[in-house]
Write a protein that holds these residues in place. Structure first.
Motif, short mmCIF file in Angstrom:
data_model
loop_
_atom_site.label_atom_id
_atom_site.label_comp_id
_atom_site.label_asym_id
_atom_site.label_seq_id
_atom_site.Cartn_x
_atom_site.Cartn_y
_atom_site.Cartn_z
N ARG A 6 0.87 -1.18 0.00
CA ARG A 6 0.00 0.00 0.00
C ARG A 6 0.91 1.22 0.00
O ARG A 6 1.68 1.44 0.94
N LEU A 7 0.80 2.01 -1.06
CA LEU A 7 1.65 3.18 -1.24
C LEU A 7 0.81 4.45 -1.21
O LEU A 7 -0.39 4.43 -1.50
N SER A 56 1.05 8.31 -2.93
CA SER A 56 1.72 9.29 -3.76
C SER A 56 1.62 10.62 -3.03
O SER A 56 0.57 11.28 -3.01
N ALA A 76 7.78 2.05 -7.45
CA ALA A 76 6.76 1.03 -7.19
C ALA A 76 7.23 -0.34 -7.64
O ALA A 76 7.06 -1.34 -6.93
N GLN A 104 -2.14 2.22 -4.66
CA GLN A 104 -1.56 3.54 -4.51
C GLN A 104 -2.63 4.58 -4.20
O GLN A 104 -3.54 4.80 -5.02
N SER A 129 -4.18 4.35 -12.95
CA SER A 129 -2.76 4.54 -13.29
C SER A 129 -2.45 4.11 -14.71
O SER A 129 -1.45 4.55 -15.29
N LEU A 160 -0.15 -1.30 -10.66
CA LEU A 160 -0.35 -0.14 -9.80
C LEU A 160 -1.80 0.31 -9.90
O LEU A 160 -2.24 0.78 -10.95
N ASN A 162 -4.76 2.73 -8.49
CA ASN A 162 -5.01 3.94 -7.73
C ASN A 162 -6.27 3.85 -6.88
O ASN A 162 -7.29 3.31 -7.32
N TRP A 179 -0.92 11.95 -11.44
CA TRP A 179 -1.87 10.92 -11.86
C TRP A 179 -3.13 11.52 -12.48
O TRP A 179 -4.10 10.82 -12.72
#
Length: 315
Positions: free
Chosen positions: A16-17, A19, A127, A147, A162, A167, A169, A299
């Motif tokens: 889990r990222l 931005s 990523a 993300q 994304s 990835l 979003n 994004w």
């Protein structure tokens, strides 16, 4: 909000990222995770262009300490210093969306490649590396990172996928019903009320309000922007040294007037006056003061495309 492209069972994200732009919305998302209002992040990634306002870097340092205490590392990634690269005749040309004044007097906007190269590319690279599949290794189908993007409900049209299988979003602020005003209130209640908008000091998308803020609160940044504006008047050094001089002129301010000569304090038209002109003109008036509504969020930016209604491209 993204739709998986595979029919295989979804076992959930490997990571889990976040931005992190260190502006109002993404700072709110990070604090929500720190307080357990949303699931925590494995890493918060800040794509550093090298030319953010000093207030943004100060907020980033504070966030790194705050989030680090709660087990969320803040990591900076970078593809270089956009200001230094643009002024370096030895560096490969990367176009910023500079305002152009063409020989026939018409105005336009140069292609925007900077967001892709200085934000999207390093974020995607990070990523992949965090997932354990750095380029050129192929990320296996079904392996992906989730993300989070700091887009609030008043900007919901900017929420996009994304475009990458590895990835996906998500948009926590939209899910929670947070608009920008609620984000500001949330930050103020937690001692982060001084958080400012994240955007390059010399971003051509600034409206007069943005330029005034830099002039009044970041004098070193203001001096850098004026110097940069003068330096790119007839094209980037890389282009001019190779005999590719622009037939028109480049400017940072949308008026196509040198930045240090623009009257940033001129009163804008009131809502009463706006009702007397066309919707298109009203939008232009808002943009002149507040800046381009889409900005350069990595994004949601239309990289490589002009802003609609901006006129011709540079000649």
């Amino acid at each position: 909000m993204s739709t998986p492209t595979s029919t295989a069972p979804d076992t959930g994200p490997a990571l889990r990222l976040l931005s992190l732009g260190a502006g109002v919305q993404s700072t709110t998302v990070l604090l929500l995770a720190c307080e357990g209002e949303i699931p925590p992040f494995d890493v918060a990634l800040f794509a550093d262009t090298g030319w953010e306002p000093r207030a943004v870097y100060a907020n980033l340092r504070r966030l790194a300490i705050h989030a680090g205490k709660r087990g969320i590392p803040v990591r900076q990634v970078s593809a270089g210093d956009i200001r230094a690269d643009a002024l370096d005749p030895r560096h490969r040309f990367v176009s910023m969306p500079l305002h152009t004044l063409n020989p026939d007097g018409s105005r336009g906007l140069a292609r925007r490649q900077c967001t892709k190269e200085y934000k999207l590319v390093p974020l995607k690279k990070a990523a992949r590396e965090l997932l354990g599949y750095p380029h050129p290794r192929r990320v296996p189908r079904g392996v992906y990172a989730e993300q989070a993007i700091g887009i609030s409900t008043d900007e919901f049209t900017r929420a996009k996928d994304s475009g990458l299988r590895f990835l996906r979003n998500t948009f926590p602020l939209i899910d929670l019903g947070f608009d920008r005003t609620r984000c500001v209130d949330y930050l103020t209640e937690r001692g982060f009320g001084a958080t400012v908008k994240s955007a390059c000091v010399g971003c051509p998308f600034h409206g007069n309000a943005g330029w005034r803020w830099i002039r009044d609160h970041d004098p070193l940044g203001w001096a850098e922007a004026i110097e940069f504006d003068r330096a790119i008047r007839h094209g980037y050094p890389r282009a001019t040294t190779q005999g590719q001089q622009l037939r028109g002129q480049y400017f940072l301010h949308r008026s196509c007037v040198p930045l240090d000569q623009v009257d940033l304090d001129a009163p804008t038209r009131t809502k009463k006056h706006l009702r007397l002109i066309t919707a298109e003109a009203a939008l232009g008036a808002d943009t002149e003061e507040d800046g381009d509504p889409d900005g350069c969020s990595p994004w949601s930016c239309r990289s490589g495309e002009p802003v609609p209604g901006s006129g011709k491209r540079a000649a």
